[in-house]
Scaffold this active site. Structure first.
Site, PDB file in Angstrom:
ATOM      1  N   CYS A   2       6.414  25.492  90.318  1.00 55.35           N
ATOM      2  CA  CYS A   2       6.686  26.120  91.604  1.00 55.35           C
ATOM      3  C   CYS A   2       5.934  27.446  91.671  1.00 55.35           C
ATOM      4  CB  CYS A   2       8.166  26.382  91.850  1.00 55.35           C
ATOM      5  SG  CYS A   2       9.170  24.911  91.848  1.00 55.35           S
ATOM      6  N   GLY A 102      12.657  27.822  89.026  1.00 52.82           N
ATOM      7  CA  GLY A 102      13.575  27.793  87.880  1.00 52.82           C
ATOM      8  C   GLY A 102      14.640  26.735  88.103  1.00 52.82           C
ATOM      9  N   GLU A 490      -5.947  14.757  71.813  1.00 51.65           N
ATOM     10  CA  GLU A 490      -6.285  15.526  73.000  1.00 51.65           C
ATOM     11  C   GLU A 490      -7.063  14.666  74.007  1.00 51.65           C
ATOM     12  OE1 GLU A 490      -5.291  18.047  74.333  1.00 51.65           O
ATOM     13  OE2 GLU A 490      -6.856  18.700  75.710  1.00 51.65           O
ATOM     14  N   HIS A 513      -2.308  -0.423  60.865  1.00 51.07           N
ATOM     15  CA  HIS A 513      -0.847  -0.391  60.680  1.00 51.07           C
ATOM     16  C   HIS A 513      -0.089  -0.685  61.973  1.00 51.07           C
ATOM     17  CE1 HIS A 513      -1.506   0.999  56.611  1.00 51.07           C
ATOM     18  NE2 HIS A 513      -2.388   1.843  57.109  1.00 51.07           N
TER      19      HIS A 513
END
Ligand code: AGP
Length: 617
Positions: A2, A102, A490, A513
């Site tokens: 926000c 928040g 990344e 694996h």
């Protein structure tokens, strides 16, 4: 998460707020809105779901005039993206307008109480509950001065909420008066001549002023066009410092690039240089990181290092682990910040903790830092945003000096973080066993990076052609070993976050694996395999993929032409010392995911569901 901007002055508020929101859109972009007061004790609000363009169009149909206002661009937490859930929110009287960043954790209890008293809510948001709570405190107040009454109501309401907030509020009884407060969500005050601003980020106001005050948690600020006052939410005066913003408005624009992400990828020759400029000490074959604030003895006493971050920053931290252990032989661990903050890892007095964050505002990283500090540890920051909360609250650290990174996908911050971690590894290494020769070699390698990055960037079109070839792939694997295992992670994160395909990164030898089950003609594997100690091992793994008809894109060192015979596509990077290879190898992966996402019609700068700065848990 926000973006907020408020304005009070003598200019027309709406264009200033819209421009500020445009610059803050990277923080959230599912809806936006503004509220403006025109001095006649009336607040007018416009809100619209979707991108900022929708609000802009609404304002053409229904303009609002006034010289004081607040605005918000949203990243939904409570309640779906919609017109009614967009900010600003109002109180029961309709005379208060408030924007919030928040999470109000106890909103449901408060909402139930106020509903029982007859309050009617029009949204599903926690923010509207806070607006009503402030309004309720305001109505109950006997204070006659309307400014004081609003400040008192905000203070009282904030004492009743738990969670995080960055808010700006205004009331129809107090024209030309804004009140802001923060706890856990950033807010910065901009001091212009005859005008004041409040925003989530200086980027929103730098076109108007370079004088800024970064508020601290629990600060409360009152603004009029000619004055400001900063106290804490308990009413005591708060200390503050006026800082000068360290970048220009032009640096925060796309310029001639179609996207911020591409601009930031192409800025890497400069941003990497900025990360090491003035920090290479030739006569000592070492590095200088003065901001750490540690004496040589303290650096010498470090026995263990913990590197903490989220997302891309955690991948940079993983490269840092390899670098520090390789060059300085200090045991190093990487902690995902969101895990670290709730764990109870054993840390002793010779453990040095670093938090790594581009924004300096990521809530989990911030909380990890505070947890480390609470236990009495020195926590240092590796941060890009000057004046950010982590930069201010850490016990020292190093800036990246990358300039603003606006594309949601982190690019230049990753290569700068790795560069600074390499400097740290050299510094610590040279205090231990690392030879002068090796130290000098490392400094020379660092200096050569920008020119090598330039060379990689020249391949952008070649990489675009590769991206087009695989554009319909439903998924992609990224495989690397040692220093380039984090590069693989990344690369996969970049690909999934902007193109929305499944992508996963793995230590290449892990293929057998389980992961090899995903190999098929439709799923390309990207091998990050510079000519290093594990190159031959990577070739064998690559052959295993080819034997199962999996297409392979290889990122390797110039001269490794052998791969042209086995891989489907090859991207070359210049030769580089093994431990710095992630800096170069990550750049073709950034370009690959960028071109791939553009070809798929994705909005790379504003990927769905994401926001640049994750300031909620
Ligand atoms: C990466 O492209 C993401 N945008 C994300 O993983 C980001 O790196 C993470 O949220 C941490 O952000 P920070 O560096 O600002 O703390």
């Amino acid at each position: 998460m926000c973006g907020i901007i408020g304005y009070v002055g003598s200019a027309s508020a709406a264009p200033i707020l819209l421009d500020g929101l445009r610059r803050l859109e990277y923080r959230g972009y599912d809806s936006s809105g503004l509220a403006i007061m025109n001095g006649s004790e009336k607040i007018e609000t416009r809100r619209k779901s979707g991108r900022l363009e929708n609000l802009r169009s609404l304002l053409v149909e229904q303009p609002v005039e006034g010289d004081c206002g607040i605005s918000h661009t949203r990243w939904a937490t409570h309640g779906e993206p919609s017109d009614v859930n967009a900010h600003p929110h109002s109180d029961q009287s309709g005379k208060l307008a408030m924007v919030h960043n928040g999470v109000i954790e106890n909103y449901q209890v408060l909402k139930d109480q106020m509903e029982a008293e007859g309050h009617e809510f029009s949204s599903q948001t926690d923010s509207e509950v806070l607006a009503h709570l402030i309004g309720r405190c305001y109505e109950k107040s006997t204070e006659e001065d309307s400014h004081q009454r609003l400040v008192g109501a905000i203070r009282e309401a904030l004492s009743q909420v738990s969670g995080t907030y960055g808010i700006v509020a205004m009331h129809a009884d107090s024209p030309g008066f804004l009140v802001g407060a923060r706890l856990g969500s950033p807010l910065v005050v901009g001091l212009g001549k005859g005008e004041k601003f409040l925003a989530s980020d200086v980027g929103a106001i730098v076109a108007h002023t370079t004088d800024a005050i970064y508020l601290q948690d629990r600060d409360l600020v009152c603004l009029t066009e000619g004055d400001f006052r900063i106290e804490n939410v308990d009413g005591d005066l708060s200390e503050y410092e006026v800082s000068t913003v360290d970048f220009t408005p032009e640096q925060a624009e796309k310029g001639s690039y179609p996207h911020f992400m591409l601009k930031e990828i192409f800025e890497q020759p400069t941003s990497i240089e900025n990360a090491f400029r003035g920090r290479l000490v030739d006569d000592q074959a070492s590095a200088l990181l003065g901001g750490l604030g540690l004496t040589p003895r303290e650096l010498r006493d470090v026995e263990r290092i913990v590197l903490c971050g989220c997302g891309t920053a955690s991948h940079a931290a993983m490269v840092g682990e390899y670098l520090i252990e390789h060059l300085a032989r200090i045991p190093t661990e990487v902690e995902i910040a969101s895990e670290f903050r709730y764990r109870n890892p054993p840390l002793d007095k010779n453990t040095l903790v670093f938090v790594i964050s581009q924004s300096g505002e990521t809530i989990d990283t911030l909380a990890a830092m505070r947890e480390g500090q609470r236990k009495g540890h020195r926590v240092l920051g590796i941060v890009n945003s000057v004046g950010s909360t982590i930069a201010r609250e850490s016990d020292g650290g190093s800036y990246l000096h990358s300039g603003p990174e606006i594309g949601v996908a982190a690019t230049k911050s990753f290569t700068s973080q790795v560069t600074v971690l390499a400097l740290l590894a050299i510094l610590l290494g040279r205090m231990r066993h690392l030879s002068v020769d090796y130290g000098q070699k490392m400094l020379a390698e660092l200096r050569e990076l920008p020119a090598k990055v330039d060379k990689i960037l020249l391949q952008s079109e070649h990489i675009r052609q590769i991206a087009l070839k695989y554009v319909d792939s439903p998924g992609m694997l990224f495989l690397g070993r040692q220093f380039n295992y984090p590069t693989a992670l990344e690369g996969a994160l970049k690909m999934k976050e902007i193109s929305y395909i499944f992508a996963s990164g793995h230590a290449a030898a892990e293929l057998k694996h389980g992961i090899i089950a995903l190999v098929s003609e439709e799923v390309p594997s990207v091998f990050i395999m510079p000519k290093d100690a594990v190159y031959e091992k990577n070739v064998s793994t690559l052959e295993e993929v080819k034997a199962r008809k999996g297409p392979v894109i290889a990122v390797t060192t110039e001269g490794s032409t052998q791969l042209e015979r086995i891989a489907d596509d090859v991207i070359y990077i210049p030769p580089v010392t093994e431990c710095l290879s992630p800096i170069l190898a990550s750049i073709p992966l950034q370009l690959l995911s960028y071109h791939f996402a553009v070809a798929r019609g994705c909005d790379v700068d504003k990927p769905r569901n994401l926001a640049k700065s994750v300031t909620v848990e």
